[in-house]
Motif scaffolding. Structure first.
Motif, PDB file in Angstrom:
ATOM      1  N   LEU A 147     -21.413 -31.360  65.726  1.00 19.57           N
ATOM      2  CA  LEU A 147     -21.374 -30.161  66.568  1.00 19.57           C
ATOM      3  C   LEU A 147     -22.114 -29.011  65.901  1.00 19.57           C
ATOM      4  CD1 LEU A 147     -17.653 -30.421  67.711  1.00 19.57           C
ATOM      5  CD2 LEU A 147     -19.654 -30.697  69.191  1.00 19.57           C
ATOM      6  N   GLY A 148     -21.970 -28.911  64.581  1.00 20.13           N
ATOM      7  CA  GLY A 148     -22.687 -27.860  63.863  1.00 20.13           C
ATOM      8  C   GLY A 148     -24.191 -28.031  63.915  1.00 20.13           C
ATOM      9  N   LEU A 149     -24.651 -29.269  63.756  1.00 22.66           N
ATOM     10  CA  LEU A 149     -26.093 -29.521  63.834  1.00 22.66           C
ATOM     11  C   LEU A 149     -26.655 -29.147  65.198  1.00 22.66           C
ATOM     12  CD1 LEU A 149     -26.270 -32.976  62.013  1.00 22.66           C
ATOM     13  CD2 LEU A 149     -27.330 -30.858  61.209  1.00 22.66           C
ATOM     14  N   LEU A 150     -25.853 -29.356  66.236  1.00 21.77           N
ATOM     15  CA  LEU A 150     -26.294 -29.040  67.601  1.00 21.77           C
ATOM     16  C   LEU A 150     -26.117 -27.568  67.950  1.00 21.77           C
ATOM     17  CD1 LEU A 150     -24.823 -32.130  69.477  1.00 21.77           C
ATOM     18  CD2 LEU A 150     -27.240 -31.664  69.031  1.00 21.77           C
ATOM     19  N   GLY A 151     -25.388 -26.835  67.118  1.00 18.38           N
ATOM     20  CA  GLY A 151     -25.114 -25.434  67.436  1.00 18.38           C
ATOM     21  C   GLY A 151     -24.150 -25.279  68.595  1.00 18.38           C
ATOM     22  N   VAL A 152     -23.287 -26.279  68.788  1.00 17.93           N
ATOM     23  CA  VAL A 152     -22.299 -26.227  69.867  1.00 17.93           C
ATOM     24  C   VAL A 152     -21.023 -25.571  69.335  1.00 17.93           C
ATOM     25  CG1 VAL A 152     -20.837 -27.587  71.410  1.00 17.93           C
ATOM     26  CG2 VAL A 152     -23.220 -28.272  70.998  1.00 17.93           C
ATOM     27  N   PRO A 153     -20.609 -24.436  69.880  1.00 12.25           N
ATOM     28  CA  PRO A 153     -19.348 -23.832  69.432  1.00 12.25           C
ATOM     29  C   PRO A 153     -18.161 -24.647  69.937  1.00 12.25           C
ATOM     30  CG  PRO A 153     -20.267 -22.569  71.247  1.00 12.25           C
ATOM     31  CD  PRO A 153     -21.272 -23.636  70.918  1.00 12.25           C
ATOM     32  N   TRP A 154     -17.115 -24.713  69.133  1.00 13.98           N
ATOM     33  CA  TRP A 154     -15.937 -25.459  69.547  1.00 13.98           C
ATOM     34  C   TRP A 154     -14.688 -24.765  69.026  1.00 13.98           C
ATOM     35  CZ3 TRP A 154     -18.538 -26.735  65.142  1.00 13.98           C
ATOM     36  CH2 TRP A 154     -17.789 -27.004  63.990  1.00 13.98           C
ATOM     37  N   THR A 155     -13.584 -25.079  69.675  1.00 17.57           N
ATOM     38  CA  THR A 155     -12.282 -24.585  69.247  1.00 17.57           C
ATOM     39  C   THR A 155     -11.541 -25.716  68.549  1.00 17.57           C
ATOM     40  OG1 THR A 155     -12.144 -23.035  71.089  1.00 17.57           O
ATOM     41  CG2 THR A 155     -10.068 -23.622  69.996  1.00 17.57           C
ATOM     42  N   PRO A 156     -11.174 -25.549  67.274  1.00 20.70           N
ATOM     43  CA  PRO A 156     -10.429 -26.595  66.590  1.00 20.70           C
ATOM     44  C   PRO A 156      -8.928 -26.478  66.866  1.00 20.70           C
ATOM     45  CG  PRO A 156     -10.952 -24.839  65.054  1.00 20.70           C
ATOM     46  CD  PRO A 156     -11.539 -24.433  66.380  1.00 20.70           C
ATOM     47  N   ILE A 157      -8.300 -27.605  67.126  1.00 18.35           N
ATOM     48  CA  ILE A 157      -6.841 -27.657  67.250  1.00 18.35           C
ATOM     49  C   ILE A 157      -6.356 -28.695  66.235  1.00 18.35           C
ATOM     50  CG2 ILE A 157      -4.876 -28.207  68.719  1.00 18.35           C
ATOM     51  CD1 ILE A 157      -6.388 -27.123  71.068  1.00 18.35           C
ATOM     52  N   PRO A 158      -5.639 -28.247  65.199  1.00 16.63           N
ATOM     53  CA  PRO A 158      -5.226 -29.178  64.141  1.00 16.63           C
ATOM     54  C   PRO A 158      -4.188 -30.185  64.620  1.00 16.63           C
ATOM     55  CG  PRO A 158      -5.098 -26.880  63.409  1.00 16.63           C
ATOM     56  CD  PRO A 158      -5.293 -26.853  64.885  1.00 16.63           C
ATOM     57  N   VAL A 159      -4.334 -31.407  64.138  1.00 15.30           N
ATOM     58  CA  VAL A 159      -3.335 -32.465  64.312  1.00 15.30           C
ATOM     59  C   VAL A 159      -3.015 -32.945  62.895  1.00 15.30           C
ATOM     60  CG1 VAL A 159      -2.831 -34.722  65.300  1.00 15.30           C
ATOM     61  CG2 VAL A 159      -4.314 -33.130  66.551  1.00 15.30           C
ATOM     62  N   ASP A 160      -1.848 -32.589  62.394  1.00 18.55           N
ATOM     63  CA  ASP A 160      -1.521 -32.824  60.982  1.00 18.55           C
ATOM     64  C   ASP A 160      -1.123 -34.281  60.759  1.00 18.55           C
ATOM     65  OD1 ASP A 160      -0.689 -32.814  58.365  1.00 18.55           O
ATOM     66  OD2 ASP A 160       0.425 -30.923  58.528  1.00 18.55           O
ATOM     67  N   LEU A 161      -2.005 -35.034  60.141  1.00 22.33           N
ATOM     68  CA  LEU A 161      -1.739 -36.448  59.904  1.00 22.33           C
ATOM     69  C   LEU A 161      -0.610 -36.657  58.903  1.00 22.33           C
ATOM     70  CD1 LEU A 161      -5.359 -37.951  59.700  1.00 22.33           C
ATOM     71  CD2 LEU A 161      -3.974 -37.426  61.717  1.00 22.33           C
ATOM     72  N   THR A 162      -0.398 -35.698  58.022  1.00 23.80           N
ATOM     73  CA  THR A 162       0.629 -35.873  56.989  1.00 23.80           C
ATOM     74  C   THR A 162       2.041 -35.722  57.541  1.00 23.80           C
ATOM     75  OG1 THR A 162       0.607 -33.523  56.336  1.00 23.80           O
ATOM     76  CG2 THR A 162      -0.953 -35.002  55.237  1.00 23.80           C
ATOM     77  N   THR A 163       2.173 -35.109  58.703  1.00 25.69           N
ATOM     78  CA  THR A 163       3.497 -34.958  59.321  1.00 25.69           C
ATOM     79  C   THR A 163       3.716 -35.947  60.460  1.00 25.69           C
ATOM     80  OG1 THR A 163       2.753 -33.307  60.931  1.00 25.69           O
ATOM     81  CG2 THR A 163       3.473 -32.493  58.776  1.00 25.69           C
ATOM     82  N   GLY A 164       2.711 -36.777  60.734  1.00 23.49           N
ATOM     83  CA  GLY A 164       2.833 -37.745  61.821  1.00 23.49           C
ATOM     84  C   GLY A 164       2.531 -37.184  63.189  1.00 23.49           C
ATOM     85  N   ALA A 165       1.897 -35.999  63.248  1.00 26.23           N
ATOM     86  CA  ALA A 165       1.602 -35.384  64.549  1.00 26.23           C
ATOM     87  C   ALA A 165       0.688 -36.253  65.402  1.00 26.23           C
ATOM     88  CB  ALA A 165       0.969 -34.007  64.340  1.00 26.23           C
ATOM     89  N   GLN A 166      -0.083 -37.108  64.770  1.00 24.52           N
ATOM     90  CA  GLN A 166      -0.988 -37.982  65.526  1.00 24.52           C
ATOM     91  C   GLN A 166      -0.221 -38.976  66.396  1.00 24.52           C
ATOM     92  OE1 GLN A 166      -0.399 -38.033  62.327  1.00 24.52           O
ATOM     93  NE2 GLN A 166      -0.601 -40.061  61.399  1.00 24.52           N
ATOM     94  N   ARG A 167       1.033 -39.232  66.047  1.00 25.70           N
ATOM     95  CA  ARG A 167       1.848 -40.165  66.825  1.00 25.70           C
ATOM     96  C   ARG A 167       2.771 -39.444  67.809  1.00 25.70           C
ATOM     97  NH1 ARG A 167       1.887 -42.092  61.628  1.00 25.70           N
ATOM     98  NH2 ARG A 167       3.960 -41.231  61.219  1.00 25.70           N
ATOM     99  N   GLY A 168       2.627 -38.145  67.887  1.00 28.42           N
ATOM    100  CA  GLY A 168       3.413 -37.365  68.836  1.00 28.42           C
ATOM    101  C   GLY A 168       2.946 -37.588  70.262  1.00 28.42           C
ATOM    102  N   VAL A 169       3.800 -37.225  71.198  1.00 26.88           N
ATOM    103  CA  VAL A 169       3.525 -37.474  72.617  1.00 26.88           C
ATOM    104  C   VAL A 169       2.223 -36.815  73.052  1.00 26.88           C
ATOM    105  CG1 VAL A 169       4.346 -37.072  74.967  1.00 26.88           C
ATOM    106  CG2 VAL A 169       5.951 -37.800  73.192  1.00 26.88           C
ATOM    107  N   GLU A 170       2.011 -35.567  72.653  1.00 23.57           N
ATOM    108  CA  GLU A 170       0.814 -34.838  73.105  1.00 23.57           C
ATOM    109  C   GLU A 170      -0.452 -35.527  72.628  1.00 23.57           C
ATOM    110  OE1 GLU A 170       0.856 -30.726  72.153  1.00 23.57           O
ATOM    111  OE2 GLU A 170       2.665 -30.287  73.296  1.00 23.57           O
ATOM    112  N   ASN A 171      -0.484 -35.934  71.359  1.00 19.61           N
ATOM    113  CA  ASN A 171      -1.708 -36.568  70.870  1.00 19.61           C
ATOM    114  C   ASN A 171      -1.897 -37.956  71.472  1.00 19.61           C
ATOM    115  OD1 ASN A 171      -4.041 -36.220  69.002  1.00 19.61           O
ATOM    116  ND2 ASN A 171      -3.225 -38.100  68.113  1.00 19.61           N
ATOM    117  N   LEU A 172      -0.800 -38.680  71.688  1.00 15.38           N
ATOM    118  CA  LEU A 172      -0.928 -40.002  72.293  1.00 15.38           C
ATOM    119  C   LEU A 172      -1.429 -39.929  73.732  1.00 15.38           C
ATOM    120  CD1 LEU A 172       2.274 -41.747  70.921  1.00 15.38           C
ATOM    121  CD2 LEU A 172      -0.093 -42.330  70.378  1.00 15.38           C
ATOM    122  N   GLN A 173      -1.134 -38.845  74.413  1.00 15.27           N
ATOM    123  CA  GLN A 173      -1.673 -38.677  75.762  1.00 15.27           C
ATOM    124  C   GLN A 173      -3.189 -38.509  75.722  1.00 15.27           C
ATOM    125  OE1 GLN A 173       0.629 -35.360  77.239  1.00 15.27           O
ATOM    126  NE2 GLN A 173       2.214 -36.694  78.109  1.00 15.27           N
TER     127      GLN A 173
END
Length: 210
Positions: free
Chosen positions: A22-48
């Motif tokens: 995205l940086g190479l393309l100059g595309v602006p983006w909004t980052p939303i963290p998903v904390d892998l150390t707390t298991g957030a990746q397996r939460g309902v929102e991320n699984l959707q």
């Protein structure tokens, strides 16, 4: 807030690739963290968003895209990035270099795999990471010795292979792998890291405050 949203973890190699792209393309983006150390990746929102329970997911063009290499190729095709050579042989080589990292090193050194090896096999995580990263980079170094390697993995322009390689070199340093055995890998990574888009995507820059 940008319409482009990256569900990200600062140390994720796959998410790091997308920050670079995205940086190479100059595309602006909004980052939303998903904390892998707390298991957030397996939460309902991320699984959707991502039924695999992984990061990254990129929201762009009204789509929710997963799998970093597929996303990078989508960006290449829709934004004319030029990350793949125009000739079939060149495209095959760049994809092979990218997959040597993304399909052969990364899955074995994924956090969930390394944790499983540590908890069930009593193999210290650092030993696991060092062994498999070093083994993988040895192969990448050999591949770079064949074909038109230049300033970057394939000639003198950034390709998909470079975008994938740099996050793996970051992981190698993190886990204490001696990179002196891989001079081509080291030189290419240094050339990439000098570019603003690569520097801005570095995990130290992406780490959430606090």
């Amino acid at each position: 807030m940008s319409d482009v949203v990256l569900y990200d973890y600062w140390r994720s190699s796959a998410a790091y690739r997308l920050r670079i792209g995205l940086g190479l393309l100059g595309v602006p983006w909004t980052p939303i963290p998903v904390d892998l150390t707390t298991g957030a990746q397996r939460g309902v929102e991320n699984l959707q968003r991502n039924p695999q329970g992984l990061v990254p997911t990129l929201e762009i063009d009204g789509l929710q895209l997963t799998q970093s290499l597929a996303i990078l190729e989508y960006l290449d095709e829709t934004r004319g990035a030029g990350w793949l050579p125009t000739d079939p042989a060149g495209r095959a080589r760049v994809r092979a270099l990218a997959l040597a990292v993304a399909a052969d090193i990364h899955p074995v050194c994924n956090l969930r795999v390394a944790k499983f090896a540590e908890t069930t096999g009593n193999i210290p995580m650092q030993d696991w990471m060092r062994h498999f990263i070093a083994l993988g980079l040895q192969g990448v170094e050999g591949l770079l010795a064949k074909g038109p390697t230049g300033r970057f993995c394939h000639g003198d322009g950034v390709t998909l292979a470079d975008i994938v390689l740099v996050p793996q070199v970051y992981n190698a340093r993190r886990w204490g792998v001696d990179l002196s055995a891989y001079p081509r890998v080291s030189a290419i990574s240094s050339a990439c890291e000098a570019l603003p888009a690569f520097a801005a995507a570095h995990p130290d820059r992406a780490k959430p405050a606090g």
